[in-house]
Design an enzyme around this catalytic site. Structure first.
Site, PDB file in Angstrom:
ATOM      1  CG  ASP A 172     -22.699  21.301  -8.164  1.00 19.12           C
ATOM      2  OD1 ASP A 172     -22.562  21.622  -6.850  1.00 19.12           O
ATOM      3  OD2 ASP A 172     -21.954  21.667  -8.943  1.00 19.12           O
ATOM      4  CE1 TYR A 175     -25.683  23.781 -11.139  1.00 19.88           C
ATOM      5  CE2 TYR A 175     -26.300  21.601 -10.407  1.00 19.88           C
ATOM      6  CZ  TYR A 175     -25.451  22.486 -11.077  1.00 19.88           C
ATOM      7  OH  TYR A 175     -24.143  22.021 -11.620  1.00 19.88           O
ATOM      8  CG  ASN A 205     -19.786  24.599  -7.154  1.00 26.10           C
ATOM      9  OD1 ASN A 205     -19.787  23.332  -7.697  1.00 26.10           O
ATOM     10  ND2 ASN A 205     -20.208  25.602  -7.637  1.00 26.10           N
ATOM     11  CG  HIS A 298     -15.163  24.423 -13.077  1.00 31.54           C
ATOM     12  ND1 HIS A 298     -15.433  25.577 -12.310  1.00 31.54           N
ATOM     13  CD2 HIS A 298     -16.296  23.892 -13.648  1.00 31.54           C
ATOM     14  CE1 HIS A 298     -16.669  25.812 -12.254  1.00 31.54           C
ATOM     15  NE2 HIS A 298     -17.365  24.862 -13.213  1.00 31.54           N
ATOM     16  CG  HIS A 325     -16.630  21.841 -10.486  1.00 29.28           C
ATOM     17  ND1 HIS A 325     -17.600  22.599  -9.975  1.00 29.28           N
ATOM     18  CD2 HIS A 325     -15.675  22.333 -10.444  1.00 29.28           C
ATOM     19  CE1 HIS A 325     -17.202  23.722  -9.728  1.00 29.28           C
ATOM     20  NE2 HIS A 325     -15.670  23.642 -10.068  1.00 29.28           N
ATOM     21  CB  VAL A 326     -15.978  19.861 -16.217  1.00 29.33           C
ATOM     22  CG1 VAL A 326     -16.119  20.347 -17.670  1.00 29.33           C
ATOM     23  CG2 VAL A 326     -14.969  20.636 -15.296  1.00 29.33           C
ATOM     24  CG  HIS A 327     -21.890  22.015 -16.308  1.00 28.39           C
ATOM     25  ND1 HIS A 327     -22.368  23.180 -16.230  1.00 28.39           N
ATOM     26  CD2 HIS A 327     -21.739  21.559 -14.788  1.00 28.39           C
ATOM     27  CE1 HIS A 327     -22.405  23.766 -14.622  1.00 28.39           C
ATOM     28  NE2 HIS A 327     -22.042  22.508 -14.059  1.00 28.39           N
TER      29      HIS A 327
END
Length: 434
Positions: A172, A175, A205, A298, A325-327
């Protein structure tokens, strides 16, 4: 590092007790909007570098002039270029957008731990970078899920303050999400850092855009951020490996096929067969979707990949696994198959670079036994391999507009603990299986 200093630093390590930080976070920051900067069509833009095999660096940049040469001139003195290399170009289009000419040029062989000065395309501004060292110590900066917000800028500013050699990014990046000029603004945002130290990235993603219904969906990512997949024997830019200063790093693709019959799985087995733990005692793995995650966000998304690949990586004695992925931020004990394991990997989720979607602030309770520290704040990590047996990990919260070290731990390599030798028969059995 002297033994007394090493012991003193180890005495300062955070206690291994489960913690969920209660830090009160400031409000979110908006996406950055960049003013239009009309550069000469031949002037290099979005310059970044990456490792490209032993003693080689890949220089990437974009020009708007289709006739610009893909040459890099470089040397160890400002304005004096003793060497030159020529590379390749690519480009792509999406709806009404056409990328500039994307240049990739590999330069070298280069000396280790040396500052080089270079310019791209035969003109434009001069840049400089420092090559990584050939031996310990070596420091990696780590931050995933960057995006282009005020917090991203804060994260980048803090990384710029630390003395690191290579940046690791577990997915990522921009964005852009189909808005292709956001890839360009991201390239400009990170250029000051990415042109000066190698950036090693893997896809997330938000890189999967399915442009013009192309099957793999990573057209813009692959065109702009070429990694050394060919040098590592991979047939895909979505997964590869590289070695630097005693560390073998594997970049896996959470969004490439990963079952036991896939190209990625077979490549991984072949790559692990080549690992020499005498030459590279540390084994580190990066991918986007975390396998051990106690955040509500997630949940379970990495379970299938973990079921396939965790036994293989555990048998190989992977020391540290980094994901995004997990912020938010989370660090585990050494863990395998859902339980604490002295020969398992430490998992670190660090998808907190500063993205536009904000923080994942809801955690599952009670905190799992394998989870040591977790906090929903933006920040970055620093991983210093001090020697062949000890590494120092620290996570720096940036919600205070200054890098505040909020978590830290000394890590002992699995090689030095005897785990790798103990599991060698298990590894050979898995690697040699059809």
């Amino acid at each position: 590092m002297e033994l007394k200093l090493l012991l003193l630093l180890m005495s300062l390590t955070v206690a291994a007790t489960a913690t969920t930080a209660e830090y009160v976070r400031p409000p979110p920051r908006k996406t950055l909007h960049f003013p239009w900067d009309r550069k000469p069509s031949s002037q290099p833009q979005q310059v970044h570098i990456s490792l490209a095999g032993d003693k080689h660096i890949r220089v990437t940049w974009i020009t708007n002039a289709k006739s610009s040469p893909s040459i890099v001139e470089y040397g160890t003195s400002p304005g004096k270029y003793s060497s030159m290399a020529e590379g390749e170009t690519t480009s792509y289009s999406y709806l009404f957008y056409s990328s500039g000419k994307i240049h990739h040029t590999v330069i070298g062989p280069l000396e280790h731990d040396t500052v080089y000065f270079y310019r791209c395309g035969g003109g434009g501004p001069e840049f400089q970078f420092k090559t990584p060292p050939s031996q310990f110590p070596i420091t990696f900066a780590v931050a995933g899920d960057l995006g282009q917000t005020g917090w991203t800028k804060s994260t980048l500013d803090h990384i710029d303050l630390c003395k690191y050699d290579v940046h690791l990014l577990p997915g990522d990046l921009s964005y852009a999400d189909y808005i292709q000029n956001r890839w360009d603004t991201f390239g400009e945002l990170v250029q000051p850092l990415a042109s000066a130290r190698p950036w090693m990235v893997t896809e997330g993603n938000h890189e999967k855009e399915n442009i013009l219904l192309l099957e793999d969906g990573f057209e813009s990512y692959n065109a702009r951020w070429k990694m050394p997949f060919e040098e590592s024997g991979s047939n895909s830019n979505l997964y590869y490996s590289f070695e630097v200063a005693g560390v073998h790093t594997i970049m896996l693709g959470s969004y490439a096929y990963y079952d036991e019959y896939s190209d990625q799985y077979n490549w991984l087995k072949a790559d692990l067969l080549k690992v020499d733990r005498k030459r590279t005692p540390w084994l580190v793995v990066l991918f986007h979707v975390p396998w051990y995650n106690s955040n509500e966000a997630h949940q379970g998304e990495g379970d299938e990949m973990m079921a396939t690949m965790e036994p293989l990586l555990h048998a190989a004695g992977v020391d540290i696994m980094l994901a995004g992925h997990v912020h938010a931020y989370e660090r585990t004990k050494r863990v395998y198959n859902g339980k604490s394991d002295p020969c398992g990997a430490i998992h670190i989720t660090i998808g907190d670079g500063g993205n536009k979607e904000g923080l994942a602030q809801r955690y599952k309770n009670p905190q799992p036994e394998w989870s040591i520290f977790r906090e929903a704040s933006f920040g970055h990590g620093e991983l210093k391999m001090v020697n062949s047996t000890h590494a120092f990990w620290s996570w720096h919260r940036n919600d205070d507009d200054e890098p505040v070290r909020s978590d830290q731990v000394w890590i002992t390599s699995l090689v030095s603990s005897g785990c790798v030798a103990e599991k060698r028969p298990e590894l050979r059995k898995i690697l040699m299986a059809p």
